[in-house]
Write an enzyme that holds these catalytic residues in place. Structure first.
Site, mmCIF file in Angstrom:
data_model
loop_
_atom_site.group_PDB
_atom_site.id
_atom_site.type_symbol
_atom_site.label_atom_id
_atom_site.label_comp_id
_atom_site.label_asym_id
_atom_site.label_seq_id
_atom_site.Cartn_x
_atom_site.Cartn_y
_atom_site.Cartn_z
ATOM 1 N N LYS A 86 12.416 -21.627 23.131
ATOM 2 C CA LYS A 86 11.484 -22.746 23.361
ATOM 3 C C LYS A 86 11.890 -23.606 24.541
ATOM 4 C CE LYS A 86 12.033 -24.775 19.589
ATOM 5 N NZ LYS A 86 12.793 -23.725 18.907
ATOM 6 N N GLY A 102 15.460 -19.908 11.248
ATOM 7 C CA GLY A 102 16.507 -19.127 10.610
ATOM 8 C C GLY A 102 16.496 -17.713 11.146
ATOM 9 N N GLU A 120 22.206 -29.364 14.300
ATOM 10 C CA GLU A 120 23.209 -28.987 15.290
ATOM 11 C C GLU A 120 24.159 -30.145 15.585
ATOM 12 O OE1 GLU A 120 21.773 -26.683 18.626
ATOM 13 O OE2 GLU A 120 19.901 -26.348 17.569
ATOM 14 N N ASP A 133 11.963 -31.109 20.165
ATOM 15 C CA ASP A 133 11.667 -29.753 19.719
ATOM 16 C C ASP A 133 10.208 -29.651 19.267
ATOM 17 O OD1 ASP A 133 12.601 -27.021 18.547
ATOM 18 O OD2 ASP A 133 11.698 -28.054 16.838
ATOM 19 N N GLY A 177 24.821 -26.932 8.082
ATOM 20 C CA GLY A 177 24.298 -26.018 9.097
ATOM 21 C C GLY A 177 22.811 -26.184 9.365
ATOM 22 N N ILE A 228 6.455 -17.946 10.422
ATOM 23 C CA ILE A 228 5.064 -18.267 10.086
ATOM 24 C C ILE A 228 4.181 -17.739 11.199
ATOM 25 C CG2 ILE A 228 3.380 -20.109 9.729
ATOM 26 C CD1 ILE A 228 5.603 -21.864 8.698
ATOM 27 N N LYS A 251 6.968 -27.424 20.834
ATOM 28 C CA LYS A 251 6.138 -26.547 19.996
ATOM 29 C C LYS A 251 4.677 -26.983 20.004
ATOM 30 C CE LYS A 251 9.926 -25.328 16.859
ATOM 31 N NZ LYS A 251 10.627 -25.701 15.604
ATOM 32 N N VAL A 298 20.170 -13.838 15.635
ATOM 33 C CA VAL A 298 18.814 -13.315 15.858
ATOM 34 C C VAL A 298 18.869 -11.920 16.475
ATOM 35 C CG1 VAL A 298 16.617 -13.658 17.046
ATOM 36 C CG2 VAL A 298 17.802 -15.612 16.029
#
Lengths: 389, 389
Positions: free
Chosen positions: B90, B287, B175, B186, B172, B121, B190, B11
């Site tokens: 996060k 990603g 994890e 997760d 991939g 998004i 969110k 990133v």
């Protein structure tokens, strides 16, 4: 921010209600231009546009009359008087936006029109936003609720076009004069605005090959069903080796494509970026609430100094070129099927023989269809391509 | 705007590349905190965070290290030094955002994290935007690409959960420690952030009942297929008479629901507003490219003084209450099916009997499942409700 409304129909009254329901944004509707007496707004109503344009306390004018004139005259006068303008008037914009944009720039005010494409779907604002960091490779989708309603109803009910259009008119989903919707002109105007935003140049809308749904028959729809495909009217633009291709046409989608699942008056619009890949925006494309909401968003942006959707970043203009975009077509005609480009025959319908063509340049297929229509043939064509092609 | 990167993984390097590819935005990466030598950025690299936090020329710090520490310590120090912070972390946010937000406010700087939900998004930004003019009645959708990949693969390939997870790890998409994804944590983080944005109060994430997909079997998936339904892991919030209900659970969708068509690592997130109705946002949720793109959007907003996504509008906090949200469930357990709430038996699977329940309060069903799991039963439950309910 003192704001005047030009027009008080469903959208205008909706904007007024939103402004009053959300006083925290400080949008005050202080004048309304009307042609008849409307009791609840009598205190702020006027029939004289001069009272609005000459009032220095009014910072922003919202044009929600629709139509070309007198909306155009009023908008130009408002911009010249250094008032920001918010409008959802696609017709006026598509005919005059270069002039209006220049006028807004010259007077240092904003011309905002988020509602012009996708209604309440935040399409144009997000298209501009993503183009800050990514390169848009293609965009498009279902941009017209009227034709999507008709196509969905034909698919589900098996009725023919004329009967379905009549039903749509009775239900208020199609206008008395449905030309702009069913011939694809509304989509063409929205696609041109989307191209302006995505490619930072003004697209010449008149150069966008456009086929509508006026000539679709129940037998065509039955053919699509037999093939497992769903027909939707699409506006699409894509980069090709010849620049940007843009076109409006019915397209056929497999059952698992998002477009196939968008029924009734829904809209779905997508862009595909080089970095981010595809993103889609789905919702109701038109109607009072979405349009009033989009106008209110523009007003808030203008009021707080944020950049509302506009085309202020555009430099110059371009002529879309669909000669290098290519895909197969469903083609049904009462005349002879064109030799040399048939991939697969689909057999006879009451309005002529149908086939799937080999991949053809979009411009060539559109020219062929327009020539056949001019020769009084009954013709319907629909592209076979996904938005991800 | 001089900017420092904390971390230079996929990133961080992506943000650096975007900033250099788009010099018109004036984002200059002037320092990078790294733990190893990376030749191409040697001139701007440092292993000493103090060099960054004490450099008055650096206006903004981008935290892309991930994990709780030392990210948290660095972010707090950067905010205290009156530097804007952009992060996609996060985990850190869900544990500490009230403290971080207070620190950002006290120091008059921005804490932006558009990338935390939906990756590229534009979900949180649009959620905030629509809430300027409309009241959000419900929101939710597919917010985790890893579990969606697993559920799609199980549906298409018929394999069991453990095997499919292993495949996802090899590819991939999952994890080495998949807990946060497959147990729904997760999604819970969110969803809590989405609730904060939508309802302008901080949601207590720990009060969100959460079921993941760890216990789904191939036989469950075969049952769904026989019913014409598709299973997706969903985070959802909705207004009820008890306030805002929020929950994370597998849900079953009919084939024509948009969620059923979102395969692989795709995300789709929707809100339903009182005025505008439903709008959905669809794309790749995670990603390198989407996350780097969202971070870059935040940097541009910070740089040009626009408001990036933050929770600065939140006042106070609330405890989500799922006791008044209610719908039927698919329930399969190796123990006894709960008496009195069975609507329809579905028969036996290798891991127990399955049924469709009568509508049950979400909180009651979740409590029942957690109690059974604690008693070592094999249990899987999935809600039967559309997002439009």
């Amino acid at each position: 921010m003192k704001t005047a409304l030009l027009g008080y129909g469903v959208v205008g009254s909706g904007v007024h209600a939103l402004a009053e329901a959300r006083p925290e944004h400080g949008i005050t509707i202080s004048r309304v231009l009307v042609r008849r007496d409307i009791a609840p707004i009598r205190a702020i109503a006027t029939r004289d546009f001069q009272e609005i344009v000459s009032d220095p306390s009014i910072e922003t004018v919202v044009e929600v009359m629709g139509g070309e004139e007198p909306a155009l005259t009023y908008v130009k006068a408002a911009l010249a008087a250094k008032k920001h303008v918010v409008t959802a008037n696609k017709l006026m914009l598509s005919l005059h936006y270069e002039e209006l944009l220049a006028l807004a720039r010259a007077n240092g005010v904003r011309l905002a029109f988020s509602a012009a494409v996708g209604g309440g779907i935040p399409w144009l604002a997000n298209l501009l936003r993503v183009s800050r960091v990514d390169r848009i490779a293609s965009l498009g989708g279902i941009m017209n609720g009227t034709t999507n309603f008709i196509l969905t109803a034909m698919q589900q009910g098996g009725a023919d076009f004329a009967e379905t259009l009549s039903t749509a008119q009775k239900l208020g989903y199609a206008e008395a004069d449905p030309t702009a919707d069913i011939d694809g002109l509304d989509v063409r105007a929205k696609l041109a605005l989307s191209c302006d935003a995505a490619f930072a140049q003004m697209a010449d809308a008149s150069a966008i090959p456009t086929l509508g749904i006026r000539y679709i028959t129940a037998a065509d729809v039955a053919q699509f069903h037999a093939l497992g495909l769903t027909c939707r009217l699409i506006g699409k633009a894509e980069r090709t080796e010849a620049g940007v291709a843009a076109y409006v046409e019915p397209m056929l989608f497999a059952a698992d494509a998002p477009e196939a699942g968008v029924n009734g008056t829904g809209n779905i619009i997508s862009y595909c970026c080089e970095g981010l890949g595809s993103q889609s925006f789905f919702g109701l494309g038109a109607g009072q609430a979405p349009t009033a909401s989009a106008v209110m968003q523009d007003l808030i942006d203008v009021s707080c100094g944020a950049t509302p959707f506009s085309l202020a970043h555009c430099e110059g203009s371009f002529v879309p070129d669909a000669s290098k975009a290519s895909h197969p077509y469903y083609l049904r005609t009462s005349g002879a099927l064109p030799e040399g480009c048939i991939d697969r025959m689909l057999g006879q319908t009451p309005a002529g023989a149908a086939c799937i063509t080999a991949p053809m340049p979009v411009s060539a297929l559109h020219a062929l269809v327009q020539a056949r229509l001019a020769a009084q043939e009954s013709v319907f064509a629909a592209g076979l391509a996904s938005l991800e092609s």
